[in-house]
Design a protein around this motif. Structure first.
Motif, mmCIF file in Angstrom:
data_model
loop_
_atom_site.group_PDB
_atom_site.id
_atom_site.type_symbol
_atom_site.label_atom_id
_atom_site.label_comp_id
_atom_site.label_asym_id
_atom_site.label_seq_id
_atom_site.Cartn_x
_atom_site.Cartn_y
_atom_site.Cartn_z
ATOM 1 N N PHE A 77 26.515 11.852 -28.739
ATOM 2 C CA PHE A 77 25.520 11.824 -29.833
ATOM 3 C C PHE A 77 25.512 10.486 -30.571
ATOM 4 O O PHE A 77 24.888 10.358 -31.615
ATOM 5 C CB PHE A 77 25.723 12.965 -30.847
ATOM 6 C CG PHE A 77 25.589 14.330 -30.234
ATOM 7 C CD1 PHE A 77 24.348 14.834 -29.878
ATOM 8 C CD2 PHE A 77 26.705 15.124 -29.984
ATOM 9 C CE1 PHE A 77 24.218 16.093 -29.302
ATOM 10 C CE2 PHE A 77 26.583 16.383 -29.406
ATOM 11 C CZ PHE A 77 25.334 16.863 -29.063
ATOM 12 N N TYR A 86 16.428 10.342 -28.093
ATOM 13 C CA TYR A 86 16.546 11.020 -29.397
ATOM 14 C C TYR A 86 17.430 10.163 -30.290
ATOM 15 O O TYR A 86 18.281 9.417 -29.805
ATOM 16 C CB TYR A 86 17.134 12.433 -29.238
ATOM 17 C CG TYR A 86 18.435 12.521 -28.464
ATOM 18 C CD1 TYR A 86 19.668 12.579 -29.119
ATOM 19 C CD2 TYR A 86 18.445 12.540 -27.068
ATOM 20 C CE1 TYR A 86 20.859 12.663 -28.408
ATOM 21 C CE2 TYR A 86 19.635 12.619 -26.347
ATOM 22 C CZ TYR A 86 20.835 12.686 -27.022
ATOM 23 O OH TYR A 86 22.018 12.759 -26.315
ATOM 24 N N ASN A 107 20.708 17.074 -38.184
ATOM 25 C CA ASN A 107 20.167 17.455 -36.863
ATOM 26 C C ASN A 107 18.806 16.846 -36.528
ATOM 27 O O ASN A 107 18.090 17.373 -35.675
ATOM 28 C CB ASN A 107 20.085 18.979 -36.715
ATOM 29 C CG ASN A 107 21.455 19.628 -36.727
ATOM 30 O OD1 ASN A 107 22.458 18.960 -36.484
ATOM 31 N ND2 ASN A 107 21.517 20.902 -37.018
ATOM 32 N N LEU A 125 18.481 16.353 -32.788
ATOM 33 C CA LEU A 125 18.192 17.562 -31.998
ATOM 34 C C LEU A 125 16.739 17.997 -32.193
ATOM 35 O O LEU A 125 16.092 18.480 -31.266
ATOM 36 C CB LEU A 125 19.159 18.685 -32.374
ATOM 37 C CG LEU A 125 20.588 18.475 -31.863
ATOM 38 C CD1 LEU A 125 21.560 19.393 -32.569
ATOM 39 C CD2 LEU A 125 20.682 18.670 -30.355
ATOM 40 N N GLN A 151 14.578 16.156 -29.904
ATOM 41 C CA GLN A 151 14.541 16.768 -28.570
ATOM 42 C C GLN A 151 13.540 17.932 -28.533
ATOM 43 O O GLN A 151 12.812 18.095 -27.550
ATOM 44 C CB GLN A 151 15.934 17.264 -28.183
ATOM 45 C CG GLN A 151 16.962 16.156 -28.048
ATOM 46 C CD GLN A 151 18.361 16.692 -27.734
ATOM 47 O OE1 GLN A 151 18.522 17.859 -27.397
ATOM 48 N NE2 GLN A 151 19.357 15.832 -27.852
ATOM 49 N N SER A 157 23.589 19.576 -25.947
ATOM 50 C CA SER A 157 22.229 19.706 -26.501
ATOM 51 C C SER A 157 21.474 20.848 -25.815
ATOM 52 O O SER A 157 20.795 21.640 -26.463
ATOM 53 C CB SER A 157 21.441 18.403 -26.299
ATOM 54 O OG SER A 157 22.027 17.336 -26.997
ATOM 55 N N TYR A 194 22.636 23.968 -27.229
ATOM 56 C CA TYR A 194 22.015 24.155 -28.551
ATOM 57 C C TYR A 194 20.594 24.719 -28.411
ATOM 58 O O TYR A 194 20.206 25.627 -29.155
ATOM 59 C CB TYR A 194 21.957 22.820 -29.313
ATOM 60 C CG TYR A 194 23.197 22.502 -30.104
ATOM 61 C CD1 TYR A 194 23.690 23.389 -31.066
ATOM 62 C CD2 TYR A 194 23.875 21.298 -29.921
ATOM 63 C CE1 TYR A 194 24.825 23.088 -31.806
ATOM 64 C CE2 TYR A 194 25.018 20.991 -30.669
ATOM 65 C CZ TYR A 194 25.487 21.899 -31.605
ATOM 66 O OH TYR A 194 26.607 21.613 -32.344
ATOM 67 N N HIS A 195 19.815 24.169 -27.476
ATOM 68 C CA HIS A 195 18.441 24.680 -27.302
ATOM 69 C C HIS A 195 18.437 26.135 -26.841
ATOM 70 O O HIS A 195 17.523 26.891 -27.155
ATOM 71 C CB HIS A 195 17.654 23.806 -26.328
ATOM 72 C CG HIS A 195 17.405 22.425 -26.856
ATOM 73 N ND1 HIS A 195 16.692 22.192 -28.016
ATOM 74 C CD2 HIS A 195 17.801 21.204 -26.413
ATOM 75 C CE1 HIS A 195 16.672 20.885 -28.258
ATOM 76 N NE2 HIS A 195 17.327 20.275 -27.309
ATOM 77 N N PRO A 247 25.973 17.009 -34.624
ATOM 78 C CA PRO A 247 25.221 18.190 -35.062
ATOM 79 C C PRO A 247 26.024 19.026 -36.067
ATOM 80 O O PRO A 247 27.262 18.994 -36.065
ATOM 81 C CB PRO A 247 25.016 18.963 -33.752
ATOM 82 C CG PRO A 247 25.009 17.900 -32.697
ATOM 83 C CD PRO A 247 26.023 16.896 -33.162
#
Length: 529
Positions: A107, A134, A152, A155, A158, A190, A193-194, A279
């Motif tokens: 990140f 990103y 975030n 993110l 994204q 990531s 996370y999605h 994040p």
């Protein structure tokens, strides 16, 4: 318009025909804006929709990488205006499966460019490939646990890219109802996370996670505002007033922000490979990306088909730039090894947990250059393997959708870690699987596969399994004796079936069982009174 032009929501784009390193060609559209430039008053803000343009926009060049500290050159590179994506396709007609790549880099660094991730091998299989950028580090993940700066942003960038893909990919011959997201390391985390974020629901249909999940200790940071206060103080603003901090930090040149970011980690953070801007829970946001603790969300399980895996020697990554002082510190104060996620429920158990870990990996030996192999396994398991296996266990309890587990064990003497970072030990290091999936233009001479070599066959097999999964949700819909001789079975309630991707492919069950048992013991210690 004719030729290599497409009409997306914001206007017309002109692409180019790209020669592939493996023969033939494909069409690429590069540097496509998927959000407004996050500069000025939009610095730190949620991404805004991209601005339309008139005429035909030239899409022959890739956009800049997001501003970052480059580990290899030790310089600051990239730009703040960086929210662009690239699309590669074999034809503008038809409706083909789409694969969206999210790059890694903790990140804080990395980018989606073809220098590292050229899709030449994937393009042979008739998919549409998208790579995205990103915001990174302080610009993507600074947070004040307040609606003015909830965190975030990277993110959410994204998410904006995935929305753009969903809306526009049919113009490039892609099927907006068959999108697979995939990534490695922070890109893989990531993806996870999605899979659990309310903001990403419905934007994709399958997922591939390579060496990174939200249960890994380096992936999330507790929502502490002290880090932001420390950064603001370094840049000349000693205050805890949220609005003043944000206003001040918006006036600082991006280059200075990145330079200050490098001064924020403590010596302990450095030993733990924890970067300050990651994040975090952003429940103060108008539209939270991560409304709850990552573990709570992970336990619920994943409701699309997934491939998930790790490499046999992930911890080789931690030898990069390793100095004897670090080994001494770890040897004298082994508690520094214990990551917060292991003892969050009961921090008073830190010394018991430390001795359990030390005993498992080092027995009665000291932490020195002589025990580097143990050091590699210890760090690899703590930072990667434990989280991946836990995620798979949650899936076993709720097998709504298939979960395909792999362990990558092929040791390539030409690997990234061996060549770039001069890592001295054997094993498949973090990121060593990437050159089998992507043509790396930057190091094209280093990663030349000889025809009919193990490397070439392994690359062909991985590309076929990854793209067959994107097409059908099953990585081995057919087996054939030459390329893919085994069926890759998903995990079940009672068995962690997995594919070992080594000198050859082999179907096995329950990888690193003793590591799972170690972390179960640690969990029992932490829960005990």
């Amino acid at each position: 318009m004719g030729g290599l032009t497409v009409n997306v929501k914001q206007g017309w784009l002109r692409g180019t025909r790209e020669k592939s390193s493996v023969g033939g060609s494909y069409i690429s559209f590069n540097g496509i804006p998927f959000a407004a430039p996050p500069v000025g008053n939009l610095r730190f803000a949620d991404p805004r929709p991209p601005l339309p343009w008139t005429g035909v926009r030239d899409a022959s060049k890739e956009g800049p990488k997001c501003i970052q500290f480059d580990l290899i050159t030790s310089t600051i590179v990239g730009e703040e205006d960086c929210l662009y994506l690239n699309v590669a396709t074999t034809s503008l007609q038809g409706s083909r499966p789409v694969m969206v790549w999210i790059h890694g880099g903790a990140f804080i660094f990395g980018d989606g460019s073809s220098a590292m991730y050229s899709p030449d091998y994937l393009m042979k299989t008739d998919i549409v490939f998208v790579s995205i950028q990103y915001r990174l580090g302080v610009l993507g993940f600074l947070q004040l646990d307040h609606e003015v700066m909830p965190g975030n942003a990277g993110l959410k960038d994204q998410v904006a890219a995935l929305k753009w893909v969903k809306e526009n990919i049919s113009q490039f011959g892609g099927d907006s109802n068959n999108i697979t997201i995939f990534g490695e390391s922070a890109g893989s985390a990531s993806v996870h996370y999605h899979l659990v974020s309310p903001l990403s629901k419905g934007l994709f249909h399958k997922a591939i996670m390579q060496s990174g999940v939200i249960l890994n200790p380096w992936v999330i940071t507790p929502p502490t505002v002290e880090t932001a206060h420390r950064l603001a103080a370094l840049l000349g603003k000693e205050t805890t007033d949220v609005h003043e901090i944000v206003e001040h930090l918006r006036t600082i040149p991006a280059l200075q922000l990145i330079q200050a970011e490098l001064q924020v980690p403590t010596p302990e953070d450095k030993i733990r490979f924890l970067f300050p801007f990651r994040p975090s829970i952003d429940d103060k946001s108008e539209q939270p990306f991560l409304p709850k603790n990552a573990k709570e969300l992970a336990v619920k399980g994943i409701d699309v088909p997934v491939i998930i895996g790790y490499n046999s020697h992930e911890g080789l990554f931690f030898l990069m730039g390793l100095v004897d002082e670090t080994l001494e510190t770890v040897d004298k104060n082994f508690e520094v090894v214990v990551t917060e996620n292991l003892i969050a429920e009961n921090p008073s158990k830190i010394s018991e947990v430390a001795s359990e870990i030390r005993n498992f990996y080092f027995k009665d030996k000291s932490v020195t250059r002589e025990t580097l192999d143990d050091y590699v396994q210890c760090y690899g398991d703590l930072y990667f393997v434990n989280g991946v296996l836990k995620t798979v266990e949650y899936q076993q309890k709720k097998p709504k959708t298939p979960t395909y587990l792999y362990k990558f064990t092929r040791e390539n003497p030409q690997s990234m870690s061996k060549l770039l970072f001069k890592v001295p030990l054997k094993g498949a290091a973090h990121a060593d699987e990437l050159p089998y999936l992507f043509h790396t233009k930057l190091y094209a001479d280093l990663f030349k596969f000889e025809p009919n070599s193990i490397e070439q066959k392994l690359s062909d097999a991985m590309v076929k399994m990854w793209t067959d999964f994107a097409k059908t949700g099953n990585p081995t819909p057919q087996t054939d004796n030459d390329l893919i001789p085994v069926k890759w079975s998903p995990v079940t309630r009672t068995s962690k079936n997995y594919l070992e991707i080594g000198d050859e492919l082999s179907a096995r069950a329950n990888p690193d069982e003793e590591v799972s048992q170690l972390f179960n013991r640690i969990s029992d210690i932490v829960k005990s009174q």
